[in-house]
Design an enzyme around this catalytic site. Sequence first.
Site, PDB file in Angstrom:
ATOM      1  NE  ARG A 185      15.654 -15.180  -5.368  1.00 35.13           N
ATOM      2  CZ  ARG A 185      15.056 -14.810  -3.487  1.00 35.13           C
ATOM      3  NH1 ARG A 185      15.383 -13.727  -2.958  1.00 35.13           N
ATOM      4  NH2 ARG A 185      14.148 -16.198  -3.329  1.00 35.13           N
TER       5      ARG A 185
ATOM      6  CE  LYS B 195      11.015 -22.221 -10.592  1.00 38.42           C
ATOM      7  NZ  LYS B 195      11.332 -21.325  -9.503  1.00 38.42           N
TER       8      LYS B 195
ATOM      9  CD  GLU C 222      12.165 -22.417  -6.277  1.00 33.42           C
ATOM     10  OE1 GLU C 222      11.747 -21.707  -6.835  1.00 33.42           O
ATOM     11  OE2 GLU C 222      12.894 -22.731  -5.002  1.00 33.42           O
TER      12      GLU C 222
ATOM     13  CE  LYS D   2      18.408 -23.561  -9.836  1.00 32.78           C
ATOM     14  NZ  LYS D   2      17.893 -22.560  -8.289  1.00 32.78           N
TER      15      LYS D   2
ATOM     16  CG  ASP E 108      18.522 -22.313  -5.392  1.00 29.44           C
ATOM     17  OD1 ASP E 108      19.270 -21.765  -6.688  1.00 29.44           O
ATOM     18  OD2 ASP E 108      17.985 -21.233  -4.783  1.00 29.44           O
TER      19      ASP E 108
ATOM     20  CD  GLU F  92      18.676 -16.511  -4.704  1.00 28.54           C
ATOM     21  OE1 GLU F  92      18.616 -17.362  -6.314  1.00 28.54           O
ATOM     22  OE2 GLU F  92      17.487 -16.814  -4.331  1.00 28.54           O
TER      23      GLU F  92
ATOM     24  CD1 TRP G 246      11.862 -23.739  -0.228  1.00 28.84           C
ATOM     25  CD2 TRP G 246       9.723 -22.141   0.109  1.00 28.84           C
ATOM     26  NE1 TRP G 246      11.541 -23.243  -0.904  1.00 28.84           N
ATOM     27  CE2 TRP G 246      10.308 -22.496  -1.055  1.00 28.84           C
ATOM     28  CE3 TRP G 246       9.150 -21.662   0.503  1.00 28.84           C
ATOM     29  CZ2 TRP G 246       9.860 -22.159  -2.012  1.00 28.84           C
ATOM     30  CZ3 TRP G 246       8.198 -21.188  -0.182  1.00 28.84           C
ATOM     31  CH2 TRP G 246       8.374 -21.795  -2.257  1.00 28.84           C
TER      32      TRP G 246
END
Lengths: 727, 727
Positions: A192, A311, A315, A384, A389, A417, A566
């Site tokens: 990103r 993290k 994902e 976040k 996201d 992003e 997604w």
Amino acid sequence: MKVFKNSTKQILIGLFIFLLSCQQTLFAEDGYELWLRYPPVENEVQSEHIKSLFSKVVIKDTSPTYAVIKDELGRAAKGLINKEIPFSNLVTSDVSLVIGTPTDFNEFKTSEIDNSLRSVGEDGYLIQYTEDAKTLMIVSNTPVGALYGAFYLLRIIQSNLQFQELLPIKASPKITDRILNHWDNLDRTVERGYAGFSIWDWHKLPGYIDQRYIDYARANASIGINGTVLTNVNANALVLTAPYIEKVKALADVFRPYGLKVYLTARFSSPIEIGGLETADPLNDEVRAWWKTKADEIYKSIPDFGGFLVKANSEGQPGPQNYDRTHADGANMLAAAVAPYNGIVIWRAFVYSHEVPDDRAKQANNEFEPLDREFMENVFIQVKNGPIDFQPREPFHPLFGAMSKTKLALELQITMEYLGQATNLVYLAPLFKECLDSKTFRPTKQSTVATVIDGSGFNQTQSVIAGVSNIGNDRNWTGHLFGQSNWYAFGRLAWDHALSSEKIADEWISLTFGNDNKMKQSISKIMMKSRESVVNYSTPLGLHHIMGRGHHYGPGPWVEGGRPDWTSLYYHRADSLGIGFDRTSTGSNALSQYAPEISQEWSDPKTCPEKYLLWFHHLPWSFKMNSGNPLWDELCYHYDTGIKSVGEIKKQWAELKSYIDHQRFHQVEMLLNTQEKEARWWRNSCLLYFQTFSKMEFPGNIEQPAGNLEYYKNLRFPYAPGIRPSW
Amino acid sequence: MKVFKNSTKQILIGLFIFLLSCQQTLFAEDGYELWLRYPPVENEVQSEHIKSLFSKVVIKDTSPTYAVIKDELGRAAKGLINKEIPFSNLVTSDVSLVIGTPTDFNEFKTSEIDNSLRSVGEDGYLIQYTEDAKTLMIVSNTPVGALYGAFYLLRIIQSNLQFQELLPIKASPKITDRILNHWDNLDRTVERGYAGFSIWDWHKLPGYIDQRYIDYARANASIGINGTVLTNVNANALVLTAPYIEKVKALADVFRPYGLKVYLTARFSSPIEIGGLETADPLNDEVRAWWKTKADEIYKSIPDFGGFLVKANSEGQPGPQNYDRTHADGANMLAAAVAPYNGIVIWRAFVYSHEVPDDRAKQANNEFEPLDREFMENVFIQVKNGPIDFQPREPFHPLFGAMSKTKLALELQITMEYLGQATNLVYLAPLFKECLDSKTFRPTKQSTVATVIDGSGFNQTQSVIAGVSNIGNDRNWTGHLFGQSNWYAFGRLAWDHALSSEKIADEWISLTFGNDNKMKQSISKIMMKSRESVVNYSTPLGLHHIMGRGHHYGPGPWVEGGRPDWTSLYYHRADSLGIGFDRTSTGSNALSQYAPEISQEWSDPKTCPEKYLLWFHHLPWSFKMNSGNPLWDELCYHYDTGIKSVGEIKKQWAELKSYIDHQRFHQVEMLLNTQEKEARWWRNSCLLYFQTFSKMEFPGNIEQPAGNLEYYKNLRFPYAPGIRPSW
């Protein structure tokens, strides 16, 4: 060779003369200097003020940070007034400026100063005249505090004709750990990242210190950023091996005098991948010992190492859940390893799984709320700004305020992003502020996201804010010149979240383009409307996550197939009846994760702010909006307003030509042309696509979406930046 | 926080003061300006000369190239003498300099000029005074010729106090097509690139024209490079799709006024991958039609498109042999497609296969010699300088001189894949010259590689030389500052292969560092010995291909397993008896591919030049060398000499500190430290490894190789630049 006709030839000549005219200031203004340009001061009164301020500067030689301050003041004086500064060690009667701590100078050992310093902490500073008003003092508890004070002084003398009127100053940051997160891979790709490649040239480290490392540290120190995570959260264990620790140490040595600590991302499975163990189970003794030894090794090289960012179980990243352990088990194991050195562990709350049937927006709370009280003192849970996201607009994340016994950190995304990446002009301070200023109603009725994370609501002495970096090796650091304003805004808000977006824009414009009022106002207008503009032409009214798959560049409301969470369909849920995600009690009930004051207001589409409407509600195409328009028309108007706004920005920018050096002006001009094309692409794609559900006409008073939906669907961007082709 | 002891603190302060002292000239001298710096002229006489030369310059407005000339002269005058040049369209009596073609000015229409111009071709120029000696003229047949003349003039006025003494000048290039090959991928990685990433920002093209594109064109034009292949020979068909052709067109439009043509690499299987055909058979009508249509499409956008460069049936690339066709079939198909537009096809001879039992060094000849006479007029066969692959030293490729009916092009590698990449200081002109000056004895006894490729041996009117670029988006373009000298040297030799390495170094040093004689001599000494130094510490006496696998960074004499021709053992053949590859008639007989004069001399280890000894011979460890030493000792001495030479270079560089600006001085200084480590790593690894075969002691008078062979064997460089991790 006579290939061209005469008319083509004339056009080419014209084009070239134009292009060449843009080169005249080649080495002067290409954006590399950021907001530390120090251009010659043209106003004579101002210039005299600065000369007299720098006529004799006293600062000790006892800290590398003092050397840095001298260097920076020297650069500034050279640029602003073309003078060398006479520096001295000793306070004499003719001193114009003295900088340091009470340890350095007896003159600073007064009860008044002592009193003031008590409340500014390690990073704060005082700037005030001596009683006789002859000498300006920058006083702090630490050399780094003095550095921040010096940068403040340099900022105001460049922006204000009467900078003396702003004195005395007493300043300290509201958040203690103000950290950039680089999603930089060891192969120098940047996840990103849209400004070229990683500025970390791992291969040439530790032997070769790129000038960029020093200028990076200067830029961060100038806005108060005091931490940097060098590596991607999708982590690589190799960075924890000895050869890389040596490289990281070289960077840490460069950054230390600037008050900038380094952190690394820790891949949870490192004990297996580089440690030769068979497990990474956080309750396994060997694993725990391995991390302790690893921490010892790192701290031996880098005594002020900040800690680990992790993290985990997100994902595809490994984590404690691989061993049926909790996030708390994992975080606490690492926290125990770095605790002896005052290190911290920053554990990301960005977890969700398509195997979990619940709404993705709810999963972080589902995971973390039950773990409140379980994390060690030196663990921060990094959340976040919103529950999905980094969308152009999201409501604040419901975890803020939901965990009263756990330290929460805020993660903002500076790299855009989902907001057009580096081809779009978008000033993000309004987005950051929208989150920071959101009322959480927890732990108290007055609480906001800002007071949750700065720890003032919980009597925390340490607090963390993180911004995902937009920095790359493009000459101007951020790809788009205006991307610099977002790095700047992040730093300024990390220091003081009470600053307004307008104030920060005003500072940045002065430092970046100068002080002409007409110019400043015009650029400020451009910046202040830019974020709403991108929301409008891409995801208005609470729409979200409808971008192209993988690269996230441009529209993809039709994206379906594969992992449902997604796809775009998962989020917009458009059908013949209407559009939007029902997150009320009739739907996923994500609203129940907020304080009752909020869930009540937002549960009713009539009282839910329209900007979040389709985030929380699935509504008929004919739903009547506040304007009186049906939802479909309103949606069309928003998309149309978005693109019109870009047109206005282009026009406003064009009028600034005489105020801005050629190269930077032309860079922005070219990208605004691209942005306008992209805005149209977004609008046309989304409206043509949603029309297949609404079956309604476009309002007659908007530019009619042109093009063919199939054409847009078939566009491919295999080498869009920010992803590796193999991802 | 009080982490540091006082002594550490003092060291850190010292380090920082040093680092800061390197920043003073930050924006002035970071290497970006290459050899086009135009620093102020300090000598007054010289300055007056230049002022008078630029006092009134006449040049027409009839070509974009003239606009470029004006721009460049304007930059130069601004930098050198801080003046604006008064430009005019009309020749008057007070004109100091007039530039153009006889079409532009009646004054140029004299029989003498006409005569001279007849022999300088499209790119040549005359620089001479008018009869009254008042006006200098740059006269050429084309605007681009005038541009080359202008750059020549700028070069000599910066380097020579009495530049007038060099006049009159009549110059023209010996090779018509002087081309950079970029091995740049569409994702901006660069195969064998060590200076960051590709300067082509494909994503932002065509809308965003990076200033680098313009400066790249200026730099190339200044040394006569007139072609650029934008993409990697390991090609991607996508670059031939419409969206990419539009991007390529944008670059071509920028480059055209600078006389720089664009070329692309053509993936042979493109008709399948992007054309929807089922075959790429070059004799298939549909395939042939597809390429014709593709060429039409490209030339419609880019009327002066140069043509295609092709790597076929080599290292996994598709090619005509997939369909049992010959290289000639493949090349001619493409040549037919571009022929109507005067395009060319450059077909690489770099083919070899591990499935072919013969010596890799012989395979290109085996493939291509039988195809002599079969290639179309507009096909060039591009041959690497040596028969293996850009090693620090190779004998010239036996194809040169072996094909009398085929146009051969020379491919040199500017990027130093096997010579320490961007961390080493190596001046490549001696390597390039060694090849160019090699006597081939074919087609005539006087033939050299240079006369084979410039076509003078075959009455060719078109000729091609290619250099694999070392350019990336690092600020100084080439990673190592001295990498710039190799880009420069390639351009200068492409224009005139008769220039000496010393002369080219002298020019480059003047333009890069100034004209101080002591400094110039010292840098020249450094440069002139640098290539022999790297040969000595890595692959002396004809050793080759013993580098680390994949990344090619550092030593790997132990590399074995997998494809034999990608191992080191295949090439050095060390055993208890001796070392070296027997390529005489008792071995692979690769020597038979050379002219008899050569094969005879080189077949006998006593007459074979020692620099090629182990390339052609497997010899006992005790073989007696010219020096009288046994081979083993001589090998050790060479390795030791190599590293000592780096030590000397470091010392010589350190003495230049006062002559060179801080930042560039320090950049080179840091990399020389790295190079010394790498030289030691090469020497220790190779000597310890070869000792396991020779079982002989190291001579007592060399630094004894330290370290442990296993340690060196276990070093890994997973993210070394120039390769993608997945390769």
